[in-house]
Design a protein around this motif. Structure first.
Motif, mmCIF file in Angstrom:
data_model
loop_
_atom_site.group_PDB
_atom_site.id
_atom_site.type_symbol
_atom_site.label_atom_id
_atom_site.label_comp_id
_atom_site.label_asym_id
_atom_site.label_seq_id
_atom_site.Cartn_x
_atom_site.Cartn_y
_atom_site.Cartn_z
ATOM 1 N N THR A 66 -11.668 -2.310 -5.433
ATOM 2 C CA THR A 66 -10.733 -1.365 -4.839
ATOM 3 C C THR A 66 -9.543 -1.107 -5.746
ATOM 4 O O THR A 66 -8.984 -0.019 -5.705
ATOM 5 N N LYS A 119 -4.363 1.426 7.374
ATOM 6 C CA LYS A 119 -5.394 1.061 8.334
ATOM 7 C C LYS A 119 -6.292 -0.065 7.868
ATOM 8 O O LYS A 119 -7.147 -0.526 8.635
ATOM 9 N N ALA A 120 -6.181 -0.453 6.609
ATOM 10 C CA ALA A 120 -7.046 -1.516 6.093
ATOM 11 C C ALA A 120 -6.493 -1.924 4.739
ATOM 12 O O ALA A 120 -5.548 -1.306 4.232
ATOM 13 N N GLU A 148 -3.380 -0.890 -0.226
ATOM 14 C CA GLU A 148 -3.307 -0.833 -1.671
ATOM 15 C C GLU A 148 -2.875 0.550 -2.137
ATOM 16 O O GLU A 148 -1.985 0.705 -2.977
ATOM 17 N N LEU A 149 -3.547 1.545 -1.575
ATOM 18 C CA LEU A 149 -3.231 2.925 -1.909
ATOM 19 C C LEU A 149 -1.774 3.212 -1.578
ATOM 20 O O LEU A 149 -1.032 3.808 -2.371
ATOM 21 N N MET A 183 0.245 8.482 6.043
ATOM 22 C CA MET A 183 -1.094 8.025 5.673
ATOM 23 C C MET A 183 -2.109 8.102 6.795
ATOM 24 O O MET A 183 -3.310 7.962 6.572
ATOM 25 N N GLY A 189 -9.919 -3.115 10.013
ATOM 26 C CA GLY A 189 -8.958 -3.999 9.387
ATOM 27 C C GLY A 189 -7.556 -3.522 9.689
ATOM 28 O O GLY A 189 -7.326 -2.754 10.622
ATOM 29 N N THR A 236 -8.337 2.551 -6.403
ATOM 30 C CA THR A 236 -7.062 2.993 -5.856
ATOM 31 C C THR A 236 -6.182 3.638 -6.924
ATOM 32 O O THR A 236 -5.633 4.722 -6.726
ATOM 33 N N ALA A 247 -7.625 -1.671 1.606
ATOM 34 C CA ALA A 247 -7.682 -0.669 0.541
ATOM 35 C C ALA A 247 -6.691 0.455 0.802
ATOM 36 O O ALA A 247 -6.109 1.021 -0.116
ATOM 37 N N HIS A 248 -6.502 0.758 2.077
ATOM 38 C CA HIS A 248 -5.542 1.787 2.459
ATOM 39 C C HIS A 248 -4.125 1.310 2.135
ATOM 40 O O HIS A 248 -3.280 2.092 1.682
#
Lengths: 453, 488, 453, 488
Positions: free
Chosen positions: B167, B131-132, B137-138, B324, B277, B171, B134-135
């Motif tokens: 982040t 969804k963005a 990246e995770l 996710m 994002g 992460t 950082a998400h």
């Protein structure tokens, strides 16, 4: 090209200033192996607005828009009427093209809106404090679980069987990496939620109990009972709401004792959008938990001249300060969706939200009664707000697909949500909102009657 | 003029919508949960609501108002065509769980965008649902962990350069890894030797940002990747700065295994005051099988399938590490990003990177005589120029300079990041600014820098011409007031 | 109700202040015979946004939108692609909800835009000064005739036969009331405009000659020749243009000697909108005529601090000052359409307008050649820009209606424009713009082929 | 910050659109008229264009920003639903000369709106094509002239009250009439006796504004109409102030023969910085046959015909005085106005009038103790309150007060109109303002009035907080600079 203001004359002049012979000189650090000699192959070249719009319109027309169908889909995403002024406001360039308000002196518009949004959400949820939004309901749900872990220092998570299976799946996925232990279950098909079974699963190692309200089958669990049981074991109650409109008609989770309330805000202002962007709502009943919350928070303060103003605050919880010790790796919020929610909620107000909720419930009651009268159809729920489950003796998944050919989007089949559970295959979630007409309901009933006979 | 809060001007009897008044005696199926307490939500009629939010908007600065050189945020123009397209009923008014027969166009957008991302990055697959950034990246790190687990290889450490976005360590830590820093060399790049020395059987991955947060391309990128792969690890590349190389360099050619792409940076979806994002993650062949559900698959008949829990096996995606998010990702951003890509095409996107880099170097070279530029000798910068506060007069900081720029009509650059440079200032012009705009900015920037060096104390209390003067952030954090409280 | 902020509590309090017992007391001056005792009968009561939108969408869907057809209509209204950013800008509340800029200190946005608009129009028309817009092309045309009357103090108006018949009709209608004598004519069907015949009609009493360029049949008259002839008799040449995009490819009327240039600006930024609101453009080649111009004018000046600013000026020509001696009774202009035009024109710029014109002409040439190859079809024009006339041996009006059933909007029949002239019944105006595809052209050709065989 | 002109920032090589570059050697059919000279049009890429106009917009004041009590202009809220509806493809993307079979919905809008207007005014017919209020006025007077000519009755004079809008005499003069004023009595109304005394066989019509420009209802309206009709003339009513009575009083019941309706005043279509407006004219049975072409006619089969030159006879409309515009009127405004009417309904529109009148009287009574209100004793005002500058200190005028209000954040009221009151101020709040907004305004208005009475000379140079201070209008008129001139 229309988004690129530099002219070739500009480019030459700038290269002169830089002292580079060509733009290639600026990419000297790229290893030879990775230097492309021209535009990437197999991709089209640039196109004018008209051509692009036409292409996208072509793709758009391959979808059956809800407005062109008799529409009964829900299961975590609801179709409501959004006033035209909401979309007008969110397209104001000052909102649309602003960044995260890290420079509060020139971002009071976003900041005050977020403060108002937080206040609206907190009241709706019956909580003390809400944050400035998360990605969506499912990720907010996981963040609540992670927060409960931080607060209780425990790792056992009890999920209600009637939690949206996609939400449960997100929690399970994340828990794999944090070593939280997930005690989940299938939903027990019944007229009432199985509070007893849920409560029995809470133990002294439980960090939290996660309960959806209304639940995935549309039923209304008595949260108060669960809260008492959880608190007795030192666990937190996390309430999950996927239909904020319901809270105009039913008691708030905070009022009933939930410690953390999270949910999906999409119903208010945001629209269906094939699933995203949506709006994660996150609130805590008690102020004492504020510093364990994930996500951004906007707070009131004063400026150097003593004027009221707003800033992002408590950022010491966040990743850009705390790095590997942050409460969450979350960075972006859903600012523009929060704005849409807040504007729509302001247009509704207390009076409008309650009327809206009442109208949703009225139409859902009509639909439930009419569907119950269709031979072969049973309405499962004793209680519901605007969505309920019907059962019949056929593969609901196939029925949904068949009815779609006649522009009837009959609902979300339990088979789609629980593909592995054969016992659910005759279940269908039917959602009804103020956008549903009595004619739509008749259409669905007739079609089902024909299909099931 | 001060704009009051809605709670101060609205009441609970006013509404800006016309809804039927339902007969209160109507049958209720609320099972005893009917609400009795007031919620306390203020309502405004439409005229007052439109005015409230219009006035609020005018206290904001946005790209539409002026230059917004916020480093590493890529504040480029947001085309209005994107907004129009995202609102087409076939995209905006479609339910995520609608039967797939009825949403072939929406799935088509996801699929087409996925293809663009794969081709632009030279990678093998892409997970669309994050969804963005950082998400994403995770998601990438979780793919790596899933791949390692699949081969029974428990590794514990993720290496992160010290200049990384916050982040990155957050992460890696979330995914259960121990985070270790890798130092930078004097030229502002990853120290290849130090990295190689640290590699070993305990290193799961290196998270690297390229172009890095000093605005420089990592010339050793290929060597880094090779070394990491040789040591059995994976390379995660933070794609936040992809705008510098889009269309010109493919991360896949540099050995990257996973990279998230911020659609709101590189592909012009609006920042919206902080979101939403969208962070799809492109994946190498080694990682692709582990990407999360749901995903789309086009079969030979042209039909696009949405693979969720059911049926993943039919499309060879049985190793997905999980899910996710509830639905399929940021559809509204996908339509905008695809619209943008089609508008620019392969040729236009290449020009994007070139103009972004050209603009940044132009600023670097136009400022370095007055402002400390720590890596000016390291060669050209990429899409952003990095400066430091070395020569400022006592008592004046980067913060003061930033606030001074506000009075000149600009949004400040990014401050105090990356951490490796004292009083860092990261200036990213993007490609959508004209030379005239940049020249004006340089003039203003130089003048504020001169004031900071000369010790002009009026900077210490800037801004003077903004809707607010400096806000008391300490008070906000000490006594947090996060929700409106009705006066008694 | 959603647009009415007063609550009943407010109303009572305000009546108290006023000293009235009820709102009826405020209507005491209304004669008894005209006092209604309740809402007007036979009209519906108020309705929510959703219901209203649904009703209007229903009406909208009863129309065949151009985007859903092969579209060749022109004759004074042209379909062009308008960039999405144009509509974004004109919906900015500060532009949309502003009034006429009578308070220039807080209306510089509108005023500077109008100054820029005037400058763009003047350049496009090859003139010294343009005004801030009129209602539409046809009313601008009449205002030009009235102005020629004021300037020359003569009353005889020579209309080219190839002036848009609706424009001619507006002029004739107005002239009835001003005692201007109209010397009009039917268009002479021919490959070339009949300049000779037109020039022969100019005499020493002629105030003006009105010539359309390109003309109603799409032909390009040589204005220079007509200007010379008019000037020789002391008359003014009024050039009328209904397709501003053409001026990206052909010489400007001012350049060719027209004294007043008027036209329809709808092609740039405004859209089809079933005929309105449109945008009247009005310019004079020579500055000396400025004080005889109708409509609003925006001029540059300075404020008390010496800063550049803009104001409405020369208002002594206007009705609110001059009352019965005004140059025109015109009051409103087309401000928002002028903004749309100006934004679109700024996006185009010199380069874009010329490319746009070239693309229109290219496609029109293709269409003319392909239509000429259809058995039974003759292309009338020697010259044209993006619209031309074809002739065939059938009732074009009926052909148009028949083809519409297959979603082909084939053009505007001469029979529709000249219902009384039987000789024109086989004529069809075909317009082609950048929105026309080669596929559309094929579709039209095939359909015509079938129809005429 | 000053915003430059497009001519100062743009050039002729930049464009914000992507169009094909046509082969210059392609065949041309331009018949020798091909352009060689440059036009001189500046172009901007989209980012710069959006920014230019966004910045310009912020120098404007609009209803969306605050209270806009401009008397006789009815600056009410412009609902966004109207904008959305007007953009539906079936309305926005339809050609005026499309075959009528393909535009039944568009014709349906015209027809439905016509019915609303007829029922709301209690009249017999309506001419929809006039493009604005003044155009409608002209249409009405031309109908009267056509009707008189049809009965062979050449009359020469039109009577106009001295308080009339400037358009009234301009219109009558245009239509070839001699204009004579009728005086007002001390109560601010038409002097019925003076009017009756002037009536005779030479009077074609009386043009009257009701509610009048002093904000008062003409209580003798019915008597005036009867007297005019008895003398063989017609009554034209200026409908600019219809908002005061809409839904509560029907002009047809007062004997009016023709009245234009400003859709942008009463029916909420946007003012757009000065237009476009829309001015349909409702007509009595006596005048209806003379209304201009085109018009719509619904036949029993439900089909809506568009009657243009051809076929008027089939629908009994053979006496049309001609055509006022190329096409069918302001369609875009029709859709907006109809949307507004449907939203309010008969009950809502009645409430509109009541709230508009209530708000105006509230302002009148809240101000009369500090500000001269010449007709305060004439009873209630209608939708606007009239004040005069009688008590101002020397050297300060209504203009100064107006500019002082700008500094308080308000758009000024209408000034120096009507002419019958010295230093007139006409304040029209409309129904879309809340009591809170009006109370705030009253506080500010009172304070500025007190300053004007006390001789506060800072008012003479107000505004001090606007984008510009007072502009030199004399210079603008003396040396008119109406077009950008390239510097050499």
């Amino acid at each position: 090209m229309r988004y690129l203001p530099l002219t070739d004359t500009d480019r030459s002049a700038m290269l002169d200033t830089i002292g580079a012979a060509s733009v290639d000189d600026l990419f000297v650090d790229v290893p030879e192996v990775a230097r492309l000699d021209g535009p990437i192959r197999d991709l089209p070249m640039h196109a004018g607005e008209m051509a692009v719009e036409k292409h996208m319109r072509g793709l758009s027309k391959q979808n059956l828009a809800a407005a062109d169908a008799a529409f009964f889909l829900g299961a975590g995403a609801y179709r409501h009427h959004v006033p035209a002024s909401v979309d007008h406001i969110i397209q104001r360039g000052e909102f649309l093209t602003a960044y995260t308000p890290y420079q509060p002196e020139i971002a009071q518009g976003t900041l005050q809106m977020l403060f108002e949004f937080q206040s609206q959400v907190a009241r709706l949820y019956g909580c003390a404090v809400a944050n400035a939004s998360m990605y969506d309901g499912s990720t907010a749900c996981w963040e609540a679980v992670a927060m409960a872990h931080r607060v209780t220092k425990r790792k056992r998570v009890v999920l209600s069987g009637a939690l949206h299976p996609h939400y449960a799946e997100v929690v399970r996925t994340m828990a794999k990496f944090t070593d939280d232990e997930i005690a989940g279950a299938q939903p027990a098909i019944g007229a009432q939620p199985d509070n007893e079974g849920l409560i029995a699963r809470i133990d002294d190692n439980t960090s939290c109990v996660v309960v959806q309200y209304p639940d995935i089958l549309g039923r209304l669990p008595d949260l108060e009972e669960i809260a008492e049981a959880a608190h007795a074991k030192g666990a937190l109650l996390i309430a999950v709401n996927t239909e904020p409109v319901a809270l105009g008609a039913i008691k708030s989770p905070g009022e009933l004792g939930a410690d953390i309330v999270v949910g999906e805000g999409q119903s208010i202002g945001v629209g269906l959008q094939f699933g995203g962007p949506y709006l994660g709502l996150f609130a805590v009943r008690d102020k004492k938990h504020v510093r364990q919350m994930p996500g951004r928070l906007c707070g009131e303060t004063v400026d150097a001249d003593g004027k009221r103003g707003f800033v992002l605050t408590l950022s010491t919880r966040e990743q850009h300060i705390r790095r590997e010790k942050a409460t969450s790796n979350i960075c972006t919020n859903s600012g523009l969706c929060a704005l849409a929610f807040s504007v729509h909620m302001t247009l509704l107000g207390e009076k409008g939200l309650r009327q809206l909720a009442a109208e949703n419930h009225r139409l859902a009651c009509i639909a439930a009664d009419k569907l119950a009268a269709v031979p072969g159809v049973t309405v499962l729920n004793d209680s519901f707000f605007n969505e309920f489950t019907i059962m019949f003796d056929a593969d609901a998944r196939q029925v949904v697909r068949d009815l779609a050919e006649d522009k009837i989007l009959a609902g979300v089949s339990l088979g789609r949500l629980y593909p592995d559970v054969d016992a659910f295959s005759g279940g269908l979630l039917v959602a009804v909102t103020e956008t549903t007409t009595e004619e739509d309901i008749e259409t669905l009933c007739s079609a089902l009657k024909e299909k099931l006979s | 003029l001060e704009e009051p809060l809605i709670f101060e001007i609205a009441d609970n009897q006013t509404t800006g919508v016309d809804l039927p008044q339902v007969d209160p005696s109507a049958a209720s199926r609320l099972g005893g949960m009917a609400r009795d307490a007031d919620i306390g939500l203020p309502g405004l009629a439409e005229p007052e609501a439109v005015r409230h939010y219009t006035r609020l908007s005018r206290q904001n600065y946005g790209i539409d108002l002026g230059f917004f050189p916020l480093g590493s945020c890529t504040m480029k123009h947001n085309p209005r065509l994107n907004e129009k397209v995202a609102r087409m009923p076939g995209f905006a008014d479609v339910h995520p769980l609608a039967p797939t027969d009825t949403v072939q166009g929406a799935l088509g957008v996801i699929n087409e965008l996925a293809e663009w991302l794969i081709k632009l990055t030279g990678m093998h697959g892409v997970a669309m649902s994050p969804k963005a950034g950082a998400h994403g990246e995770l998601c990438g790190i979780l793919c790596i962990r899933a791949a390692l687990e699949a081969r029974g290889d428990a590794r514990e450490v993720v290496l992160v350069p010290e200049s990384a976005h916050g982040t990155n360590p957050a992460t890696a830590a979330f995914a259960g890894y121990k985070v270790e820093n890798i130092p930078a060399n004097e030229a502002g790049r990853v120290d290849l030797d130090a990295l190689k020395a640290r590699l070993g059987p305990d290193v799961a991955a290196v998270m690297i940002t390229n172009p890095n947060t000093c605005g420089l391309f990592e010339p050793d990128m290929r060597a880094i990747s090779d070394a990491v792969h040789e040591a059995g690890g994976f390379v995660y590349c933070d794609g936040a700065n992809f705008n510098a190389i889009v269309g010109r360099v493919r991360p896949g050619d540099l050995g990257v295994d996973a990279m998230h792409i911020n659609l709101h940076k590189t592909f012009s979806t609006p920042h919206g005051g902080g979101g939403p994002g969208s962070g799809p993650v492109v994946l190498s062949e080694a990682l692709s099988p582990y990407g999360p559900l749901p995903f789309t698959a086009r079969t030979d008949d042209g039909y696009i399938h949405l693979v969720e829990e059911e049926g993943a096996a039919d499309y060879g995606h049985t190793q997905a590490f999980g899910r996710m998010t509830a639905f399929h990702g940021q559809m509204g951003m996908f339509t905008r990003a695809l619209t943008y890509m089609l508008s620019h095409g392969a040729d236009g996107l290449k020009q994007v990177a070139e103009d972004a880099v050209l603009n940044a170097n132009y600023i670097l070279r136009s400022m370095e005589d007055v402002l400390y530029a720590p890596y000016a000798d390291s060669g050209p910068c990429m899409h952003e120029a990095l400066f430091g506060d070395k020569d400022f007069a006592d008592g004046l900081s980067t913060m003061d300079l930033a606030k001074g720029l506000i009075d000149e009509g600009y949004h400040p650059m990014t401050m105090y990041f990356p951490l490796v440079v004292h009083g860092a200032m990261l200036v990213e012009p993007t490609e959508t600014e004209s030379k005239a705009t940049i020249d004006q900015f340089i003039t203003a920037f130089r003048s504020v820098v001169e004031r900071a060096k000369a010790g002009d104390q009026t900077l210490a209390t800037a801004p003077h011409y903004a809707p607010r003067s400096r806000l008391d952030e300490t008070m906000a954090a000490r006594k947090p007031l996060l929700s409106f409280i009705d006066p008694d």
